[in-house]
Design a protein around this motif. Structure first.
Motif, PDB file in Angstrom:
ATOM      1  N   THR A  52      -4.453  31.508  -3.676  1.00 64.84           N
ATOM      2  CA  THR A  52      -5.369  32.121  -2.715  1.00 64.84           C
ATOM      3  C   THR A  52      -4.547  32.658  -1.543  1.00 64.84           C
ATOM      4  N   ILE A  84      -8.695  23.108   4.517  1.00 65.90           N
ATOM      5  CA  ILE A  84      -9.175  23.648   3.240  1.00 65.90           C
ATOM      6  C   ILE A  84      -8.394  22.964   2.115  1.00 65.90           C
ATOM      7  N   LYS A  91     -14.690  31.815   9.957  1.00 65.61           N
ATOM      8  CA  LYS A  91     -16.120  32.010   9.695  1.00 65.61           C
ATOM      9  C   LYS A  91     -16.907  30.704   9.764  1.00 65.61           C
ATOM     10  N   THR A  92     -16.301  29.624   9.271  1.00 59.11           N
ATOM     11  CA  THR A  92     -17.030  28.360   9.130  1.00 59.11           C
ATOM     12  C   THR A  92     -16.692  27.323  10.196  1.00 59.11           C
ATOM     13  N   THR A 144      -7.211  34.924   3.306  1.00 62.54           N
ATOM     14  CA  THR A 144      -8.550  34.525   2.844  1.00 62.54           C
ATOM     15  C   THR A 144      -8.912  33.151   3.400  1.00 62.54           C
ATOM     16  N   ILE A 145      -7.941  32.241   3.389  1.00 65.53           N
ATOM     17  CA  ILE A 145      -8.181  30.893   3.920  1.00 65.53           C
ATOM     18  C   ILE A 145      -8.440  30.948   5.421  1.00 65.53           C
ATOM     19  N   LYS A 170     -15.421  23.956   1.134  1.00 66.49           N
ATOM     20  CA  LYS A 170     -14.747  25.234   0.904  1.00 66.49           C
ATOM     21  C   LYS A 170     -13.372  24.855   0.389  1.00 66.49           C
ATOM     22  N   THR A 171     -12.993  25.383  -0.756  1.00 67.30           N
ATOM     23  CA  THR A 171     -11.694  25.070  -1.338  1.00 67.30           C
ATOM     24  C   THR A 171     -10.946  26.356  -1.652  1.00 67.30           C
ATOM     25  N   GLY A 172      -9.677  26.199  -1.965  1.00 62.31           N
ATOM     26  CA  GLY A 172      -8.873  27.325  -2.375  1.00 62.31           C
ATOM     27  C   GLY A 172      -8.007  26.918  -3.551  1.00 62.31           C
ATOM     28  N   GLU A 209      -9.653  33.477   7.124  1.00 61.31           N
ATOM     29  CA  GLU A 209     -10.981  34.056   7.321  1.00 61.31           C
ATOM     30  C   GLU A 209     -12.067  33.009   7.105  1.00 61.31           C
ATOM     31  N   THR A 210     -11.904  32.157   6.091  1.00 55.48           N
ATOM     32  CA  THR A 210     -12.864  31.081   5.843  1.00 55.48           C
ATOM     33  C   THR A 210     -12.895  30.115   7.018  1.00 55.48           C
TER      34      THR A 210
END
Length: 128
Positions: free
Chosen positions: A83, A100, A94-95, A87-88, A77-79, A90-91
């Motif tokens: 970004t 990141i 979630k993961t 959003t980062i 997962k990258t940004g 949330e990633t």
């Protein structure tokens, strides 16, 4: 937090490793610098993967003689620098990913957002 972007939070001087270097060197570099992971880049600084201390430890005692490319994760997962940090975050939530990598349009590594850098940014925002 939606007006804060990765470029404001990311670590810019990121320790990295090349895929053909030994896992033993990756482990040593992580331990010396108090890191849990190293982005894996090619000679042009293009992001290829990431190797974590946990990956190395789970691989067992013989892992040191392997090459980084044998253990690195490539599903990343990258940004980008623009970004939103939300959003980062949330990633990450979630993961479960703690780091990141931030890349440019050519997939070259330009920084790294970690849980620690996010927490520091939140602390500053709360204190203001």
């Amino acid at each position: 937090m939606d007006h804060i972007f990765a470029k404001e939070v990311m670590i810019r001087d990121v320790y990295t490793i090349h895929p053909t270097q030994r896992v033993a060197l990756a482990r040593l570099r992580m331990l010396r610098h108090g890191l849990g992971a190293l982005p894996v880049v090619d000679e042009d600084n293009r992001l290829l993967g990431i190797i974590t201390l946990r990956d190395i430890d789970l691989a067992g005692t013989e892992a040191g003689s392997l090459l980084v490319e044998d253990l690195m994760s490539t599903q990343l997962k990258t940004g980008f620098k623009d970004t939103p940090i939300l959003t980062i975050v949330e990633t990450m939530l979630k993961t479960g990913i703690q780091r990141i990598p931030i890349v440019d349009s050519k997939n070259c590594l330009i920084g790294l957002v970690t849980q620690t850098t996010v927490i520091r940014t939140m602390k500053k925002a709360i204190e203001q």
